[in-house]
Design a protein around this motif. Structure first.
Motif, PDB file in Angstrom:
ATOM      1  N   ASN A 122       0.830  -1.212   0.000  1.00  0.00           N
ATOM      2  CA  ASN A 122       0.000   0.000   0.000  1.00  0.00           C
ATOM      3  C   ASN A 122       0.863   1.260   0.000  1.00  0.00           C
ATOM      4  OD1 ASN A 122      -2.613  -1.110  -0.084  1.00  0.00           O
ATOM      5  ND2 ASN A 122      -2.588  -1.537   2.114  1.00  0.00           N
ATOM      6  N   GLU A 123       1.977   1.229   0.726  1.00  0.00           N
ATOM      7  CA  GLU A 123       2.901   2.371   0.748  1.00  0.00           C
ATOM      8  C   GLU A 123       3.486   2.631  -0.641  1.00  0.00           C
ATOM      9  OE1 GLU A 123       5.835   1.398   3.628  1.00  0.00           O
ATOM     10  OE2 GLU A 123       4.508   1.683   5.360  1.00  0.00           O
ATOM     11  N   ILE A 124       3.869   1.559  -1.319  1.00  0.00           N
ATOM     12  CA  ILE A 124       4.450   1.700  -2.652  1.00  0.00           C
ATOM     13  C   ILE A 124       3.416   2.224  -3.645  1.00  0.00           C
ATOM     14  CG2 ILE A 124       5.468   0.442  -4.591  1.00  0.00           C
ATOM     15  CD1 ILE A 124       6.722  -1.451  -2.508  1.00  0.00           C
ATOM     16  N   LEU A 125       2.202   1.709  -3.571  1.00  0.00           N
ATOM     17  CA  LEU A 125       1.148   2.177  -4.473  1.00  0.00           C
ATOM     18  C   LEU A 125       0.854   3.660  -4.245  1.00  0.00           C
ATOM     19  CD1 LEU A 125      -1.295  -0.867  -4.433  1.00  0.00           C
ATOM     20  CD2 LEU A 125       0.232  -0.158  -6.284  1.00  0.00           C
ATOM     21  N   GLU A 126       0.874   4.094  -3.002  1.00  0.00           N
ATOM     22  CA  GLU A 126       0.706   5.517  -2.697  1.00  0.00           C
ATOM     23  C   GLU A 126       1.856   6.321  -3.299  1.00  0.00           C
ATOM     24  OE1 GLU A 126      -1.042   8.922  -1.249  1.00  0.00           O
ATOM     25  OE2 GLU A 126      -1.882   6.893  -1.101  1.00  0.00           O
ATOM     26  N   PHE A 127       3.054   5.783  -3.201  1.00  0.00           N
ATOM     27  CA  PHE A 127       4.267   6.444  -3.692  1.00  0.00           C
ATOM     28  C   PHE A 127       4.194   6.697  -5.195  1.00  0.00           C
ATOM     29  CE2 PHE A 127       8.592   6.388  -5.370  1.00  0.00           C
ATOM     30  CZ  PHE A 127       9.283   7.215  -4.496  1.00  0.00           C
ATOM     31  N   VAL A 128       3.698   5.714  -5.951  1.00  0.00           N
ATOM     32  CA  VAL A 128       3.644   5.855  -7.420  1.00  0.00           C
ATOM     33  C   VAL A 128       2.302   6.391  -7.910  1.00  0.00           C
ATOM     34  CG1 VAL A 128       5.339   4.018  -7.749  1.00  0.00           C
ATOM     35  CG2 VAL A 128       2.891   3.465  -7.851  1.00  0.00           C
ATOM     36  N   GLY A 129       1.401   6.710  -6.998  1.00  0.00           N
ATOM     37  CA  GLY A 129       0.123   7.293  -7.377  1.00  0.00           C
ATOM     38  C   GLY A 129      -0.898   6.301  -7.888  1.00  0.00           C
ATOM     39  N   LEU A 130      -0.849   5.060  -7.384  1.00  0.00           N
ATOM     40  CA  LEU A 130      -1.792   4.036  -7.833  1.00  0.00           C
ATOM     41  C   LEU A 130      -2.623   3.444  -6.698  1.00  0.00           C
ATOM     42  CD1 LEU A 130       0.302   1.993 -10.437  1.00  0.00           C
ATOM     43  CD2 LEU A 130      -1.543   3.621 -10.904  1.00  0.00           C
ATOM     44  N   SER A 131      -2.656   4.107  -5.568  1.00  0.00           N
ATOM     45  CA  SER A 131      -3.406   3.545  -4.443  1.00  0.00           C
ATOM     46  C   SER A 131      -4.892   3.396  -4.765  1.00  0.00           C
ATOM     47  CB  SER A 131      -3.222   4.413  -3.189  1.00  0.00           C
ATOM     48  OG  SER A 131      -3.635   5.752  -3.431  1.00  0.00           O
ATOM     49  N   HIS A 132      -5.417   4.275  -5.629  1.00  0.00           N
ATOM     50  CA  HIS A 132      -6.835   4.201  -5.999  1.00  0.00           C
ATOM     51  C   HIS A 132      -7.120   3.032  -6.935  1.00  0.00           C
ATOM     52  CE1 HIS A 132      -4.884   6.257  -9.269  1.00  0.00           C
ATOM     53  NE2 HIS A 132      -5.977   6.266 -10.002  1.00  0.00           N
ATOM     54  N   ARG A 133      -6.065   2.403  -7.470  1.00  0.00           N
ATOM     55  CA  ARG A 133      -6.223   1.248  -8.367  1.00  0.00           C
ATOM     56  C   ARG A 133      -5.902  -0.068  -7.665  1.00  0.00           C
ATOM     57  NH1 ARG A 133      -9.188   3.549 -12.326  1.00  0.00           N
ATOM     58  NH2 ARG A 133      -7.994   4.906 -13.719  1.00  0.00           N
ATOM     59  N   ARG A 134      -5.752  -0.039  -6.385  1.00  0.00           N
ATOM     60  CA  ARG A 134      -5.287  -1.174  -5.590  1.00  0.00           C
ATOM     61  C   ARG A 134      -5.965  -2.491  -5.947  1.00  0.00           C
ATOM     62  NH1 ARG A 134      -6.880  -3.782  -0.959  1.00  0.00           N
ATOM     63  NH2 ARG A 134      -5.278  -4.240   0.605  1.00  0.00           N
ATOM     64  N   ASP A 135      -7.273  -2.487  -6.083  1.00  0.00           N
ATOM     65  CA  ASP A 135      -8.029  -3.723  -6.290  1.00  0.00           C
ATOM     66  C   ASP A 135      -8.475  -3.921  -7.737  1.00  0.00           C
ATOM     67  OD1 ASP A 135      -7.919  -4.609  -3.586  1.00  0.00           O
ATOM     68  OD2 ASP A 135      -9.434  -3.107  -3.069  1.00  0.00           O
ATOM     69  N   PHE A 136      -7.951  -3.099  -8.646  1.00  0.00           N
ATOM     70  CA  PHE A 136      -8.224  -3.283 -10.073  1.00  0.00           C
ATOM     71  C   PHE A 136      -7.355  -4.416 -10.610  1.00  0.00           C
ATOM     72  CE2 PHE A 136     -10.303   0.597  -9.509  1.00  0.00           C
ATOM     73  CZ  PHE A 136     -10.918   1.042 -10.674  1.00  0.00           C
ATOM     74  N   LEU A 137      -7.831  -5.109 -11.630  1.00  0.00           N
ATOM     75  CA  LEU A 137      -6.962  -6.027 -12.355  1.00  0.00           C
ATOM     76  C   LEU A 137      -5.954  -5.210 -13.162  1.00  0.00           C
ATOM     77  CD1 LEU A 137      -9.413  -8.748 -13.738  1.00  0.00           C
ATOM     78  CD2 LEU A 137      -7.923  -8.896 -11.730  1.00  0.00           C
ATOM     79  N   ALA A 138      -4.733  -5.699 -13.240  1.00  0.00           N
ATOM     80  CA  ALA A 138      -3.687  -4.963 -13.961  1.00  0.00           C
ATOM     81  C   ALA A 138      -4.059  -4.745 -15.424  1.00  0.00           C
ATOM     82  CB  ALA A 138      -2.356  -5.718 -13.857  1.00  0.00           C
ATOM     83  N   GLU A 139      -4.799  -5.684 -16.010  1.00  0.00           N
ATOM     84  CA  GLU A 139      -5.174  -5.555 -17.413  1.00  0.00           C
ATOM     85  C   GLU A 139      -6.129  -4.390 -17.652  1.00  0.00           C
ATOM     86  OE1 GLU A 139      -6.959  -9.238 -18.484  1.00  0.00           O
ATOM     87  OE2 GLU A 139      -8.725  -8.987 -17.198  1.00  0.00           O
ATOM     88  N   ALA A 140      -6.741  -3.868 -16.596  1.00  0.00           N
ATOM     89  CA  ALA A 140      -7.680  -2.753 -16.735  1.00  0.00           C
ATOM     90  C   ALA A 140      -6.977  -1.394 -16.721  1.00  0.00           C
ATOM     91  CB  ALA A 140      -8.719  -2.800 -15.611  1.00  0.00           C
ATOM     92  N   LEU A 141      -5.692  -1.363 -16.443  1.00  0.00           N
ATOM     93  CA  LEU A 141      -4.971  -0.097 -16.336  1.00  0.00           C
ATOM     94  C   LEU A 141      -4.603   0.443 -17.716  1.00  0.00           C
ATOM     95  CD1 LEU A 141      -2.458  -0.773 -13.420  1.00  0.00           C
ATOM     96  CD2 LEU A 141      -4.797   0.094 -13.282  1.00  0.00           C
ATOM     97  N   PRO A 142      -4.693   1.760 -17.915  1.00  0.00           N
ATOM     98  CA  PRO A 142      -4.160   2.353 -19.148  1.00  0.00           C
ATOM     99  C   PRO A 142      -2.638   2.284 -19.142  1.00  0.00           C
ATOM    100  CG  PRO A 142      -4.889   4.058 -17.617  1.00  0.00           C
ATOM    101  CD  PRO A 142      -5.304   2.752 -17.018  1.00  0.00           C
TER     102      PRO A 142
END
Length: 246
Positions: A122-142
């Protein structure tokens, strides 16, 4: 110096892909590598990170000779890389993409608890600005968010030096700015960064020093201002629009 690359040569049959290249990187520096397609940039990355063995030369990381070591051995020492074509686990959640390398680094049994791993992810996701995508499948990311996820996955393995292969490739200007912000934060957090990048706005905007390659050989090294004025670099790669001054 955290990384010293001394007289590295890599051949593929009669092709010399990297030709007697020497450079060094200071701790907590953002060091850029530029050059036209086929200049040997990614081959050099692959040699440094153990995917190819050099035909000549030595690589020293934090005072240790890592020449010829396997990629997993080099990664355990804290030298990691990302890929030009990002490789997330597309069918897994974003957070799970970080937990996998974390467990590999620490060891599933006795190395890190599940709670500790999730907190760190969670700390790393916050660091890179992806905490709001935490529970998304990676394939759904732009694409821009996939690039930042690639960096996050590398951070899960606790790098001391992170080598980024075209982190802004194929991105919109806004997505480029987001990646540039993450790279600057890496340096601020104490991580050394070596970056291959074709987009000169990105290179000139984040790198403290830049090395230029052409046909496998190093043709210049210096600050962004020095590289932007170097006649050989302009001729080989940048073009006249980057020629500053007389």
């Amino acid at each position: 110096m955290i990384l010293e690359v001394n007289n590295i040569t890599k051949r593929f049959g009669g092709l010399v892909a990297v030709d007697d290249v020497t450079f060094s990187v200071r701790e907590r520096e953002i060091f850029g590598i530029i050059g036209p397609n086929g200049a040997g940039k990614t081959t050099l990355f692959n040699v440094i990170t153990g995917f190819y063995k050099p035909d000549k030369g030595r690589i020293i990381f934090q005072g240790n000779d890592i020449t010829g070591k396997k990629p997993n051995e080099i990664a355990k020492m804290g030298l990691l890389r990302t890929w030009q074509i990002v490789r997330p686990f597309l069918g897994m959640k974003v957070i799970d993409n970080l937990l996998v390398p974390m467990y590999v680094k620490k060891g599933i049994i006795g190395g890190i608890t599940e709670r500790e791993a999730i907190e760190r992810a969670n700390e790393i996701l916050e660091f890179v600005g992806l905490s709001h995508r935490r529970d998304f499948l990676a394939e759904a990311l732009p694409q821009g968010e996939r690039k930042r996820l690639e960096i996050a996955r590398a951070l899960a393995s606790e790098p001391k030096l992170l080598m980024l292969d075209e982190p802004a490739g194929g991105l919109t200007p806004t997505e480029m700015d987001e990646v540039m912000d993450v790279v600057r934060k890496l340096r601020e957090s104490g991580i050394t960064v070596v970056v291959i990048e074709h987009n000169m706005r990105v290179v000139m905007g984040i790198c403290e020093r830049i090395m230029a390659l052409n046909f496998g050989r190093k043709i210049a090294e210096g600050t962004p201002e020095e590289i932007g004025r170097n006649e050989e670099v302009i001729k080989a790669y940048l073009g006249e629009r980057f020629h500053v001054g007389g």
